[in-house]
Write a protein that holds these residues in place. Structure first.
Motif, PDB file in Angstrom:
ATOM      1  N   THR A  15       6.667   1.811  -5.433  1.00  0.00           N
ATOM      2  CA  THR A  15       5.822   2.462  -4.432  1.00  0.00           C
ATOM      3  C   THR A  15       6.729   3.173  -3.427  1.00  0.00           C
ATOM      4  O   THR A  15       7.840   2.712  -3.147  1.00  0.00           O
ATOM      5  N   ARG A  16       6.279   4.293  -2.897  1.00  0.00           N
ATOM      6  CA  ARG A  16       7.096   5.050  -1.932  1.00  0.00           C
ATOM      7  C   ARG A  16       7.529   4.128  -0.800  1.00  0.00           C
ATOM      8  O   ARG A  16       6.702   3.468  -0.164  1.00  0.00           O
ATOM      9  N   ASP A  17       8.859   4.148  -0.510  1.00  0.00           N
ATOM     10  CA  ASP A  17       9.416   3.151   0.407  1.00  0.00           C
ATOM     11  C   ASP A  17      10.081   3.733   1.639  1.00  0.00           C
ATOM     12  O   ASP A  17      10.728   3.008   2.404  1.00  0.00           O
ATOM     13  N   ALA A  18       9.946   5.044   1.868  1.00  0.00           N
ATOM     14  CA  ALA A  18      10.640   5.671   3.004  1.00  0.00           C
ATOM     15  C   ALA A  18      10.230   5.035   4.328  1.00  0.00           C
ATOM     16  O   ALA A  18      11.071   4.769   5.209  1.00  0.00           O
ATOM     17  N   ASP A  21       0.842  -1.196   0.000  1.00  0.00           N
ATOM     18  CA  ASP A  21       0.000   0.000   0.000  1.00  0.00           C
ATOM     19  C   ASP A  21       0.875   1.243   0.000  1.00  0.00           C
ATOM     20  O   ASP A  21       1.885   1.314   0.715  1.00  0.00           O
ATOM     21  N   GLY A  22       0.475   2.228  -0.802  1.00  0.00           N
ATOM     22  CA  GLY A  22       1.226   3.469  -0.794  1.00  0.00           C
ATOM     23  C   GLY A  22       1.067   4.245  -2.087  1.00  0.00           C
ATOM     24  O   GLY A  22       0.292   3.873  -2.982  1.00  0.00           O
ATOM     25  N   ILE A  55       7.428   5.329 -12.140  1.00  0.00           N
ATOM     26  CA  ILE A  55       7.141   4.291 -13.137  1.00  0.00           C
ATOM     27  C   ILE A  55       8.290   4.294 -14.136  1.00  0.00           C
ATOM     28  O   ILE A  55       8.607   5.330 -14.732  1.00  0.00           O
ATOM     29  N   PHE A  56       8.928   3.158 -14.311  1.00  0.00           N
ATOM     30  CA  PHE A  56      10.168   3.082 -15.089  1.00  0.00           C
ATOM     31  C   PHE A  56       9.957   2.778 -16.574  1.00  0.00           C
ATOM     32  O   PHE A  56      10.908   2.876 -17.355  1.00  0.00           O
ATOM     33  N   VAL A  57       8.763   2.376 -16.970  1.00  0.00           N
ATOM     34  CA  VAL A  57       8.544   1.934 -18.349  1.00  0.00           C
ATOM     35  C   VAL A  57       7.373   2.672 -18.966  1.00  0.00           C
ATOM     36  O   VAL A  57       6.559   3.287 -18.267  1.00  0.00           O
ATOM     37  N   ASP A  83      11.457  -4.654  -0.382  1.00  0.00           N
ATOM     38  CA  ASP A  83      11.767  -5.168  -1.715  1.00  0.00           C
ATOM     39  C   ASP A  83      10.553  -5.100  -2.638  1.00  0.00           C
ATOM     40  O   ASP A  83      10.679  -4.810  -3.833  1.00  0.00           O
ATOM     41  N   ASP A  84       9.371  -5.361  -2.055  1.00  0.00           N
ATOM     42  CA  ASP A  84       8.146  -5.374  -2.854  1.00  0.00           C
ATOM     43  C   ASP A  84       7.700  -3.984  -3.278  1.00  0.00           C
ATOM     44  O   ASP A  84       6.775  -3.859  -4.103  1.00  0.00           O
ATOM     45  N   CYS A  85       8.324  -2.960  -2.725  1.00  0.00           N
ATOM     46  CA  CYS A  85       7.986  -1.616  -3.184  1.00  0.00           C
ATOM     47  C   CYS A  85       8.366  -1.431  -4.658  1.00  0.00           C
ATOM     48  O   CYS A  85       7.769  -0.590  -5.351  1.00  0.00           O
TER      49      CYS A  85
END
Length: 390
Positions: A96-99, A73-74, A79-81, A172-174
């Motif tokens: 997704t934001r991972d801070a 969630d976040g 987006i890289f592509v 990692d899933d971010c």
């Protein structure tokens, strides 16, 4: 005067007899002309190998199609592509934001270190207590307490490690990565949108961030009328024709759906296409021809066929005269028909430019068909091609 009248009557009678004789000669000549034989050609009825393709229409589908949504969630931060990009398995797609998860991982890493030190101390305490117990300087209760403290410290360390592993996995899933080699075919959101996994972010036609398709192998999914179901099986060869692409693709039946559509009375059939260059796009209209095993049929040149659709017939030669034979036929191609009834192998139907003059009982004279002779001559020349039954 009387003699003149008699003479005139005699002249009239002679003239009448002469005209009658001339009329008889004309009728005799017409009768001879009517009996003159009509020149025709003989078209033999022969067995031919006939392969009747079964046609189905449908759509090209990707090997795999996945809606890629966030795993955490976040806010979608990057987006890289883009649509049209080709990606390899493991390539990052979006983040997704991972801070928050970075801080969580750092905190839990410290807890793991603290629990590790505590478990290490409890292990040493238990070892010392066990040594004293062996020498009689520590009671059974002291040994039990040390053992319990050691086990509790180890359990606390296990919990800390599990929490740390969970947080690290969430971090990692971010970053969501490509699950397979493919191409990006849709982008549903831009950066800055908050997405929750429990609200459809994990997929669906409208809930993902990106759509990725695996199209190095595609399949033509076509619908074939159920009446042809018994004519082919898995492995039967076929050819696929696509709108917008000026070539055909050899293929074979790889899947036959076990369900018959009760509305269209058709069965779904899938034929694969190797698509390493990605030239075949999912969604293209496809027409597939499936080729069952050929069967033997009695074939007759279409030119020998007379009559209407409701009453077909041919003429055959019997005792030198034309005999009308009703037949039942089915079209093979533009030049041949399949004989279903009325003729057998070895029979010959009469054809040629004069065939339209034939009626029941007309004398016929069989001649060689010059066009057939020319075809045989061409077939005998080196390099001449042979026309196979469709």
């Amino acid at each position: 005067m009387r003699f003149s009248s008699v003479r005139a009557a005699g002249l009239v009678l002679a003239a009448a007899l002469t005209l009658a004789a001339c009329g008889d000669d004309a009728q005799e000549a017409q009768g001879e002309a009517a009996q003159e034989a009509v020149s025709v050609f003989a078209a033999p009825v022969t067995y031919a190998e006939l392969s009747e393709p079964v046609t189905g229409t449908g759509t090209i589908a990707a090997h795999k199609t996945t809606q890629m949504g966030p795993r955490v969630d976040g806010i979608i931060e990057e987006i890289f592509v883009r649509v049209g990009d080709r990606v390899k398995e493991g390539d990052p797609l979006f983040r997704t934001r991972d801070a928050e998860w970075k801080l969580k991982v750092s905190e839990l890493d410290s807890q793991v270190k603290l629990a590790t030190a505590e478990a290490h101390n409890m292990q040493k305490t238990f070892q010392r207590t066990a040594e004293l117990h062996e020498k009689g300087f520590a009671s059974n209760g002291k040994l039990d307490d040390a053992r319990a403290a050691r086990d509790a410290a180890n359990a606390k360390l296990g919990v800390a490690k599990a929490q740390y592993a969970t947080a690290q996995q969430m971090l990692d899933d971010c970053v969501v990565k490509a699950p397979f080699d493919g191409v990006i075919t849709r982008r549903d959101v831009d950066e800055g949108k908050f997405m929750a996994t429990r609200m459809g972010g994990m997929g669906g036609d409208s809930g993902g961030v990106l759509q990725i398709m695996k199209i190095d192998i595609v399949a033509a999914i076509v619908n074939v009328p159920e009446i042809y179901l018994s004519k082919f099986e898995v492995g039967t060869k076929g050819t696929i024709f696509l709108d917008g692409i000026d070539k055909s693709y050899d293929s074979y039946v790889v899947i036959i759906n076990d369900r018959i559509d009760p509305v269209t009375r058709s069965v779904e059939v899938r034929l694969p296409i190797a698509n390493e260059d990605y030239a075949v796009k999912p969604g293209l209209f496809a027409r597939a021809e499936i080729y069952p095993e050929p069967r033997k049929v009695l074939a007759l040149p279409r030119a020998a066929l007379l009559g209407t659709e409701a009453a077909r017939y041919v003429y055959v030669a019997e005792d030198g005269k034309a005999k009308r034979v009703p037949v039942t036929v089915r079209q093979i191609d533009a030049t041949r028909v399949e004989v279903l009834s009325g003729l057998k192998e070895g029979d010959a139907a009469l054809t040629g430019p004069n065939a339209a003059l034939l009626v029941e009982g007309t004398p016929v004279a069989l001649e060689k068909d010059p066009s057939a002779a020319a075809k045989q001559t061409m077939a005998g020349k080196p390099g001449a091609s042979k026309t196979a039954a469709p």
